[in-house]
Design a protein around this motif. Sequence first.
Motif, PDB file in Angstrom:
ATOM      1  N   LEU A   1       0.804  -1.221   0.000  1.00  0.00           N
ATOM      2  CA  LEU A   1       0.000   0.000   0.000  1.00  0.00           C
ATOM      3  C   LEU A   1       0.837   1.272   0.000  1.00  0.00           C
ATOM      4  CD1 LEU A   1      -2.666  -0.985   2.676  1.00  0.00           C
ATOM      5  CD2 LEU A   1      -2.904  -1.102   0.184  1.00  0.00           C
ATOM      6  N   LEU A   2       2.123   1.152   0.292  1.00  0.00           N
ATOM      7  CA  LEU A   2       2.964   2.326   0.499  1.00  0.00           C
ATOM      8  C   LEU A   2       3.669   2.772  -0.774  1.00  0.00           C
ATOM      9  CD1 LEU A   2       4.581   1.185   3.850  1.00  0.00           C
ATOM     10  CD2 LEU A   2       3.155   3.227   3.591  1.00  0.00           C
ATOM     11  N   PRO A   3       3.867   4.071  -0.945  1.00  0.00           N
ATOM     12  CA  PRO A   3       4.706   4.550  -2.043  1.00  0.00           C
ATOM     13  C   PRO A   3       6.156   4.110  -1.884  1.00  0.00           C
ATOM     14  CG  PRO A   3       3.363   6.340  -1.155  1.00  0.00           C
ATOM     15  CD  PRO A   3       3.248   5.186  -0.192  1.00  0.00           C
ATOM     16  N   GLY A   4       6.585   3.932  -0.647  1.00  0.00           N
ATOM     17  CA  GLY A   4       7.907   3.392  -0.352  1.00  0.00           C
ATOM     18  C   GLY A   4       7.757   1.944   0.066  1.00  0.00           C
ATOM     19  N   ARG A   5       8.090   1.662   1.339  1.00  0.00           N
ATOM     20  CA  ARG A   5       7.932   0.301   1.841  1.00  0.00           C
ATOM     21  C   ARG A   5       7.912   0.312   3.364  1.00  0.00           C
ATOM     22  NH1 ARG A   5      12.797  -3.817   1.780  1.00  0.00           N
ATOM     23  NH2 ARG A   5      11.454  -4.532   3.491  1.00  0.00           N
ATOM     24  N   ALA A   6       7.592  -0.835   3.932  1.00  0.00           N
ATOM     25  CA  ALA A   6       7.648  -1.037   5.379  1.00  0.00           C
ATOM     26  C   ALA A   6       8.741  -2.041   5.701  1.00  0.00           C
ATOM     27  CB  ALA A   6       6.309  -1.535   5.896  1.00  0.00           C
ATOM     28  N   TRP A   7       9.287  -1.908   6.898  1.00  0.00           N
ATOM     29  CA  TRP A   7      10.268  -2.865   7.403  1.00  0.00           C
ATOM     30  C   TRP A   7       9.833  -3.329   8.790  1.00  0.00           C
ATOM     31  CZ3 TRP A   7      11.939   1.716   5.075  1.00  0.00           C
ATOM     32  CH2 TRP A   7      12.774   1.594   3.953  1.00  0.00           C
ATOM     33  N   PRO A   8      10.086  -4.596   9.144  1.00  0.00           N
ATOM     34  CA  PRO A   8       9.764  -5.081  10.480  1.00  0.00           C
ATOM     35  C   PRO A   8      10.900  -4.857  11.475  1.00  0.00           C
ATOM     36  CG  PRO A   8      10.297  -6.923   9.046  1.00  0.00           C
ATOM     37  CD  PRO A   8      10.476  -5.684   8.224  1.00  0.00           C
ATOM     38  N   VAL A   9      10.521  -4.493  12.690  1.00  0.00           N
ATOM     39  CA  VAL A   9      11.424  -4.426  13.832  1.00  0.00           C
ATOM     40  C   VAL A   9      10.878  -5.417  14.854  1.00  0.00           C
ATOM     41  CG1 VAL A   9      12.349  -2.984  15.677  1.00  0.00           C
ATOM     42  CG2 VAL A   9      11.998  -2.016  13.387  1.00  0.00           C
ATOM     43  N   LEU A  10      11.682  -6.402  15.214  1.00  0.00           N
ATOM     44  CA  LEU A  10      11.201  -7.515  16.029  1.00  0.00           C
ATOM     45  C   LEU A  10      11.953  -7.600  17.349  1.00  0.00           C
ATOM     46  CD1 LEU A  10      10.985 -10.311  13.297  1.00  0.00           C
ATOM     47  CD2 LEU A  10       9.211  -8.684  13.980  1.00  0.00           C
ATOM     48  N   GLY A  11      11.223  -7.967  18.395  1.00  0.00           N
ATOM     49  CA  GLY A  11      11.872  -8.146  19.685  1.00  0.00           C
ATOM     50  C   GLY A  11      10.881  -8.443  20.781  1.00  0.00           C
ATOM     51  N   VAL A  12      11.320  -8.187  22.006  1.00  0.00           N
ATOM     52  CA  VAL A  12      10.561  -8.559  23.208  1.00  0.00           C
ATOM     53  C   VAL A  12      10.257  -7.300  23.996  1.00  0.00           C
ATOM     54  CG1 VAL A  12      10.596  -9.922  25.315  1.00  0.00           C
ATOM     55  CG2 VAL A  12      11.721 -10.793  23.253  1.00  0.00           C
ATOM     56  N   HIS A  13       8.980  -7.056  24.240  1.00  0.00           N
ATOM     57  CA  HIS A  13       8.586  -5.869  25.011  1.00  0.00           C
ATOM     58  C   HIS A  13       9.077  -6.015  26.451  1.00  0.00           C
ATOM     59  CE1 HIS A  13       6.124  -2.835  26.970  1.00  0.00           C
ATOM     60  NE2 HIS A  13       5.892  -2.325  25.776  1.00  0.00           N
ATOM     61  N   PRO A  14       9.689  -4.954  27.009  1.00  0.00           N
ATOM     62  CA  PRO A  14      10.257  -5.080  28.358  1.00  0.00           C
ATOM     63  C   PRO A  14       9.213  -5.308  29.443  1.00  0.00           C
ATOM     64  CG  PRO A  14      10.352  -2.802  27.607  1.00  0.00           C
ATOM     65  CD  PRO A  14       9.977  -3.631  26.412  1.00  0.00           C
ATOM     66  N   GLY A  15       7.953  -4.929  29.160  1.00  0.00           N
ATOM     67  CA  GLY A  15       6.906  -5.172  30.149  1.00  0.00           C
ATOM     68  C   GLY A  15       6.631  -6.645  30.374  1.00  0.00           C
ATOM     69  N   LEU A  16       7.115  -7.492  29.485  1.00  0.00           N
ATOM     70  CA  LEU A  16       6.896  -8.935  29.653  1.00  0.00           C
ATOM     71  C   LEU A  16       7.503  -9.429  30.957  1.00  0.00           C
ATOM     72  CD1 LEU A  16       5.939 -11.690  28.578  1.00  0.00           C
ATOM     73  CD2 LEU A  16       8.124 -11.858  27.344  1.00  0.00           C
ATOM     74  N   ILE A  17       8.612  -8.833  31.380  1.00  0.00           N
ATOM     75  CA  ILE A  17       9.259  -9.349  32.592  1.00  0.00           C
ATOM     76  C   ILE A  17       8.336  -9.246  33.799  1.00  0.00           C
ATOM     77  CG2 ILE A  17      10.428  -7.204  33.330  1.00  0.00           C
ATOM     78  CD1 ILE A  17      12.915  -9.075  33.871  1.00  0.00           C
ATOM     79  N   SER A  18       7.524  -8.202  33.864  1.00  0.00           N
ATOM     80  CA  SER A  18       6.592  -8.067  34.988  1.00  0.00           C
ATOM     81  C   SER A  18       5.489  -9.104  34.914  1.00  0.00           C
ATOM     82  CB  SER A  18       6.006  -6.650  35.010  1.00  0.00           C
ATOM     83  OG  SER A  18       7.022  -5.699  35.244  1.00  0.00           O
ATOM     84  N   ARG A  19       5.001  -9.394  33.716  1.00  0.00           N
ATOM     85  CA  ARG A  19       3.992 -10.443  33.574  1.00  0.00           C
ATOM     86  C   ARG A  19       4.558 -11.790  34.006  1.00  0.00           C
ATOM     87  NH1 ARG A  19      -0.555  -9.235  30.702  1.00  0.00           N
ATOM     88  NH2 ARG A  19      -0.890 -11.427  30.183  1.00  0.00           N
ATOM     89  N   LEU A  20       5.798 -12.058  33.616  1.00  0.00           N
ATOM     90  CA  LEU A  20       6.403 -13.340  33.969  1.00  0.00           C
ATOM     91  C   LEU A  20       6.661 -13.452  35.466  1.00  0.00           C
ATOM     92  CD1 LEU A  20       8.983 -13.690  31.047  1.00  0.00           C
ATOM     93  CD2 LEU A  20       6.826 -14.943  31.310  1.00  0.00           C
ATOM     94  N   VAL A  21       7.185 -12.383  36.063  1.00  0.00           N
ATOM     95  CA  VAL A  21       7.564 -12.433  37.480  1.00  0.00           C
ATOM     96  C   VAL A  21       6.340 -12.272  38.380  1.00  0.00           C
ATOM     97  CG1 VAL A  21       8.868 -11.234  39.284  1.00  0.00           C
ATOM     98  CG2 VAL A  21       9.920 -11.658  37.045  1.00  0.00           C
ATOM     99  N   ASP A  22       5.502 -11.292  38.096  1.00  0.00           N
ATOM    100  CA  ASP A  22       4.397 -10.955  39.004  1.00  0.00           C
ATOM    101  C   ASP A  22       3.175 -11.846  38.829  1.00  0.00           C
ATOM    102  OD1 ASP A  22       6.027  -8.921  39.839  1.00  0.00           O
ATOM    103  OD2 ASP A  22       4.995  -7.360  38.695  1.00  0.00           O
ATOM    104  N   GLU A  23       2.959 -12.332  37.626  1.00  0.00           N
ATOM    105  CA  GLU A  23       1.729 -13.076  37.350  1.00  0.00           C
ATOM    106  C   GLU A  23       1.956 -14.570  37.150  1.00  0.00           C
ATOM    107  OE1 GLU A  23      -0.513 -11.268  34.181  1.00  0.00           O
ATOM    108  OE2 GLU A  23       0.001  -9.244  34.851  1.00  0.00           O
ATOM    109  N   ARG A  24       3.178 -14.946  36.725  1.00  0.00           N
ATOM    110  CA  ARG A  24       3.382 -16.347  36.360  1.00  0.00           C
ATOM    111  C   ARG A  24       4.440 -17.041  37.203  1.00  0.00           C
ATOM    112  NH1 ARG A  24       4.120 -16.839  30.124  1.00  0.00           N
ATOM    113  NH2 ARG A  24       4.090 -19.030  30.730  1.00  0.00           N
ATOM    114  N   GLY A  25       5.004 -16.326  38.174  1.00  0.00           N
ATOM    115  CA  GLY A  25       5.871 -16.970  39.142  1.00  0.00           C
ATOM    116  C   GLY A  25       7.298 -17.218  38.710  1.00  0.00           C
ATOM    117  N   PHE A  26       7.741 -16.607  37.621  1.00  0.00           N
ATOM    118  CA  PHE A  26       9.138 -16.725  37.213  1.00  0.00           C
ATOM    119  C   PHE A  26      10.019 -15.939  38.177  1.00  0.00           C
ATOM    120  CE2 PHE A  26       7.204 -18.137  33.400  1.00  0.00           C
ATOM    121  CZ  PHE A  26       8.160 -18.639  32.523  1.00  0.00           C
ATOM    122  N   ASP A  27      11.223 -16.424  38.435  1.00  0.00           N
ATOM    123  CA  ASP A  27      12.177 -15.549  39.116  1.00  0.00           C
ATOM    124  C   ASP A  27      12.815 -14.657  38.054  1.00  0.00           C
ATOM    125  OD1 ASP A  27      14.851 -16.564  38.221  1.00  0.00           O
ATOM    126  OD2 ASP A  27      14.272 -18.359  39.322  1.00  0.00           O
TER     127      ASP A  27
END
Length: 283
Positions: free
Chosen positions: A75-101
């Motif tokens: 759809l773009l006159p140029g193009r899109a590129w992907p940036v991939l990784g892990v959101h830093p908020g995941l650590i709180s979900r893992l530690v606070d909600e799922r019991g990971f150390d």
Amino acid sequence: MTDQLDTPVLDNHLHLDPRHGRGLEAVRDFVRLGGTHLLVVNKPSWLLGVEVDEPASFRPVFEETMETVAAATDLLPGRAWPVLGVHPGLISRLVDERGFDPDAARDLMCGGIDVAASFVEEGRALALKSGRPHYEVSSAVWDASNGVIRHAFARGADLDCAVQLHTEASEELTDLAELAESVGLDRGRVVKHYAAGELAGPVPSVMSERDRLERAARSGEPFLMETDFVDDPDRPGAVLGPKTVPRRVRWLLEEGYEAAVHRAHVETPAAVYGIDTEATFDA
């Protein structure tokens, strides 16, 4: 009808979610206002219904982002590129909600970075994304989060690719620039997303509000522009909409900041990511 500008117009950080949000309609809005290029960052894994328990769990999130980027490019006159990784908020979900150390959470998130890095290595993704919480956490979680960032920087150095960061609000992040350089990644390839108009350390990806952009334009320093559009129907007014960057580019040009526009949409993308927005711009 497209209100085309005589320059590439890159939104350096936004999310697209065709399953739950506006998806490609947001891209059409961007194009109609004169937008040409996008860096699309994968949404946090849990917002796509993925609760990770091993590094391979991240792969469907990344593959879905790849499909969205391909559709956006059409759809773009140029193009899109992907940036991939892990959101830093995941650590709180893992530690606070799922019991990971914190160390186990760190290791899982580093594994996710490795999966993202495999897409970069294959030439399918442009850059990595990492970071640390922008809210109060324990010292153990903070240290673990910095460990994830360090790993992302090391992978960026291995692959000669940029790393986008989600961090606390600050105009002083030389600690992260120095961390990058300690593992071989040039600080000029480290980008702080959701940045103010000036920043010590990484390259600022400036939120496209007029006061921030005017500071960036006047600074003479490298910068990028973004909206952090979240494409979440439950948060329709969150952050900035997809029309914002082309609108702000038009405003900057009207205010006489032509050199700053060229810096943000041509020079800095080339220096940080090695992309040529003019060569991929089909006027």
